[in-house]
Scaffold this active site. Structure first.
Site, PDB file in Angstrom:
ATOM      1  CE  LYS A 130     -12.377  11.763 -28.286  1.00 40.43           C
ATOM      2  NZ  LYS A 130     -12.389  12.660 -29.250  1.00 40.43           N
ATOM      3  CG  ASP A 170      -9.938  14.282 -27.404  1.00 36.80           C
ATOM      4  OD1 ASP A 170     -10.595  14.721 -28.365  1.00 36.80           O
ATOM      5  OD2 ASP A 170     -10.169  14.410 -26.071  1.00 36.80           O
TER       6      ASP A 170
HETATM    7  N1  GLU Z   1     -10.016  13.850 -31.074  1.00 35.84           N
HETATM    8  C1  GLU Z   1     -10.448  14.468 -32.342  1.00 35.84           C
HETATM    9  C2  GLU Z   1     -11.920  14.706 -32.403  1.00 35.84           C
HETATM   10  O1  GLU Z   1     -12.577  14.910 -31.281  1.00 35.84           O
HETATM   11  C3  GLU Z   1      -9.928  13.984 -33.386  1.00 35.84           C
HETATM   12  C4  GLU Z   1     -10.123  12.608 -33.646  1.00 35.84           C
HETATM   13  C5  GLU Z   1      -9.331  11.684 -34.727  1.00 35.84           C
HETATM   14  O2  GLU Z   1      -8.604  12.698 -35.640  1.00 35.84           O
HETATM   15  O3  GLU Z   1      -9.554  10.748 -35.054  1.00 35.84           O
HETATM   16  O4  GLU Z   1     -12.425  14.751 -33.013  1.00 35.84           O
END
Ligand code: GLU
Length: 449
Positions: A130, A170
């Site tokens: 992340k 996100d």
């Molecule tokens: N931000 C999204 C999550 O919390 C998607 C992450 C992604 O597609 O890599 O899973």
């Protein structure tokens, strides 16, 4: 939980907290997983001997960097950028980027930790990561957002790659930001690869990716309800947030014959007992994705109630879809939802329920789908985007949607397998144990890394 198990959880948490005091959200996420896992670990000493949980709670790598950029007035601004590369035992680091003023190391570590388990549950080969920055896109011009994204990527590009780490969106990072980030990556690296997901359709994006988190969450809740001989049809649903996840949650609930009556943003919520139909949803999409306005305008336009400064959990509902942000359902909110007859909760956001709120849902034995299972459809479809990029081809809407639906069913099945307690299913435990086993076994087989 027995006294003995609870003492072990506390001892483990004391060490985590002592190492990084002040990371409250990270502690919360680790505690929830540890509580689910402790008895399972006692019964499976191989994981304890190899200190798998201790290793999973420690990021493989943390990157923190300066992001200088110039605003429209010519003034220099400095933000802090991050990428947490949490675990790559089962695939490249994968997870979104969050641009929000509240972003800090503790919040991104909680999100990266959750992502490891979530990605494992999708059945696809993706590790967890992340990232983001304490940049606030609200009120910034397109040019300012572009300059910020270019500066952010000027540093991030050296750490990522289609087989190393694949960021996505996100909160505060949508199609516009992914475009600017991808353009800068391609320019600096002189390569066109699937290094980011959530891309535009003409340059490597996947159909259904924008819809995936919301659709997936509704599919998951439908599975939970089906297991009780029930369905979304005819259900009154409250939804928080009004971004990507909330919008497509409303769309899918409408398709399945339910009715969504609320949406919110950081200022307050709207309550529309007549239901947010397709036409009203189109207005919300234009309001939020193009004009970037406030949800209050919905109430002004359609003449419904707007409640300033509150969350929609006081509205009576059959199903709740928290789709805004972490810790948006307090213990009190959870009690109110249960008292008002809420039968199911599908967490579209990451960890939207506080620790005590989660206990309320679990004790009341309603159908509670935690984020790492219920909202995994977004990252799962990112996995499908990576797959299409590697093959240099694209699937149809129907193909991607069918795969997404199949993945949500598979996640639900893993929760049943690992979370059954008598004739009730503890989906929190099921998701935590299911995700853990896959990553833990990969780590055991790969030796001490
Ligand atoms: N931000 C999204 C999550 O919390 C998607 C992450 C992604 O597609 O890599 O899973």
């Amino acid at each position: 939980m027995s006294k003995d198990v609870s003492a072990k959880v506390n001892a483990f948490m004391d060490k985590v907290i002592k190492k990084d005091p002040g990371e409250a959200e990270f502690h919360q996420a680790v505690r929830e997983v540890t509580e689910s896992l402790m008895s399972f670990l006692e019964e499976n000493p191989k994981y304890q001997e190899a200190k798998i949980l201790e290793r999973i709670a420690e990021p493989e790598r943390v990157l923190m960097f300066r992001v200088p950029w110039m605003d429209d007035k010519g003034e220099i601004q400095i933000n802090r950028g991050y990428r947490i590369e949490m675990n790559s035992a089962i695939g490249p680091y994968k997870g979104g980027l969050r641009f929000h003023p509240t972003v800090n190391l503790g919040i991104l570590k909680f999100l990266a930790f959750e992502q490891v388990f979530k990605n494992a549950l999708t059945t696809l080969p993706m590790g967890g990561g992340k990232g983001g920055a304490d940049f606030d896109p609200k009120g910034k011009s397109d040019n300012e957002v572009m300059r910020f994204c270019q500066s952010f990527m000027a540093e991030l590009q050296r750490h990522i790659g289609p087989d190393t780490d694949v960021p996505a969106g996100d909160i505060g990072v949508g199609g516009r930001e992914i475009g600017f980030l991808f353009g800068q990556y391609r320019r600096i690296r002189n390569e066109f690869t699937g290094v980011l997901t959530g891309k535009g359709l003409t340059w490597g994006g996947s159909l259904i990716r924008p819809e995936a988190t919301g659709y997936g969450c509704v599919y998951f809740v439908e599975e939970m309800l089906n297991s009780k001989g029930d369905s979304i049809k005819g259900k009154i649903c409250t939804v928080s947030g009004s971004g990507n996840v909330a919008q497509y949650t409303v769309e899918k609930v409408n398709q399945l014959g339910g009715k969504c009556v609320t949406l919110s943003d950081s200022s307050g919520y709207i309550y529309d007992p007549a239901g947010i139909n397709a036409e009203k949803l189109e207005f919300v999409m234009e309001l939020k994705n193009v004009r970037r306005g406030r949800i209050k305008e919905y109430a002004d336009k359609y003449g419904c109630k707007y409640v300033d400064g509150r969350c929609p959990w006081e509205v009576k509902c059959d199903v709740a879809f928290p789709s805004a942000t972490q810790n948006e359902i307090s213990e009190e909110d959870a009690k109110t939802l249960v008292k008002n007859g809420c039968k199911a909760v599908g967490e579209g956001a990451n960890m939207p329920t506080t620790f005590k709120g989660t206990q309320v849902f679990l004790n009341s034995k309603i159908l509670f789908g935690p984020g790492k299972a219920a909202n995994a459809g977004g990252v799962a479809t990112s996995g499908l985007e990576m797959c299409q990029n590697s093959m240099r081809m694209s699937w149809t809407r129907e193909e991607v949607d069918a795969k997404l639906h199949g993945i949500m069913k598979a996640i639900h099945k893993q929760c049943l397998q690992n979370g059954r307690e008598g004739n009730w299913v503890n989906y929190v435990k099921g998701a935590n144990i299911g995700g853990f086993i896959k990553v833990a076994d990969a780590m055991l087989e790969q030796g001490l890394v």
